[in-house]
Design a protein around this motif. Structure first.
Motif, PDB file in Angstrom:
ATOM      1  N   THR A 178       0.845  -1.191   0.000  1.00  0.00           N
ATOM      2  CA  THR A 178       0.000   0.000   0.000  1.00  0.00           C
ATOM      3  C   THR A 178       0.875   1.233   0.000  1.00  0.00           C
TER       4      THR A 178
ATOM      5  N   GLN B 121      -3.469   1.568  -3.641  1.00  0.00           N
ATOM      6  CA  GLN B 121      -4.371   1.181  -2.562  1.00  0.00           C
ATOM      7  C   GLN B 121      -5.454   0.280  -3.135  1.00  0.00           C
TER       8      GLN B 121
ATOM      9  N   PRO C 233       5.467   1.292   1.529  1.00  0.00           N
ATOM     10  CA  PRO C 233       4.649   2.507   1.586  1.00  0.00           C
ATOM     11  C   PRO C 233       5.229   3.675   0.784  1.00  0.00           C
TER      12      PRO C 233
ATOM     13  N   LEU D 295      -0.531   7.820   4.869  1.00  0.00           N
ATOM     14  CA  LEU D 295      -1.025   6.470   5.158  1.00  0.00           C
ATOM     15  C   LEU D 295      -1.376   6.303   6.635  1.00  0.00           C
TER      16      LEU D 295
END
Length: 135
Positions: free
Chosen positions: A47, A52, A72, A105
């Motif tokens: 992610t 996503q 990330p 995030l």
């Protein structure tokens, strides 16, 4: 069989949490349908700001499963850390692009798992908890 071993470890108190990695919403539902006694507490999935998976994330949120974001900061091919929008937000907050991506995030409620062997980068990664992004 593997999940049953993890459940046994959890039930004996040998671990505080058990989870899965790269499970889709279909995999998660099937795990429970197949008789899992303990629901996964975390699903580690790739992610980032650019990447996503809405269906998996929605399923996890609806079932109180924590999303742990690996990669990330992207995989390098996306040049996310050179994205003009991310860089402008970084400038506004006096942070670097990586900090902005990680903070984004975290504010979505995900656990982030950035990798680095650089002590300086590790330190700046921890600084994401010292500021908030605005809407």
């Amino acid at each position: 069989a593997g999940w049953r071993v993890l459940e046994s470890m959890y039930e004996k108190g040998w671990t505080r949490a058990i989870g899965v990695s790269n499970f889709s919403e279909i995999h998660l539902a099937r795990l429970m349908e197949d008789g899992a006694k303990v629901k996964p507490m975390v699903n580690q999935i790739e992610t980032s700001v650019y990447n996503q998976f809405d269906k998996i994330i929605q399923y996890c949120e609806e079932n109180d499963i924590i999303i742990e974001a690996y990669s990330p900061l992207g995989n390098g091919a996306t040049n996310m850390l050179e994205d003009p929008v991310i860089l402008s937000i970084a400038e506004k907050h006096d942070k670097n692009a990586g900090q902005i991506a990680l903070r984004y995030l975290v504010q979505l409620g995900y656990v982030v798992l950035p990798r680095s062997s650089s002590p300086e980068r590790l330190r700046t990664n921890l600084e994401i908890f010292r500021f908030q992004l605005d809407e």
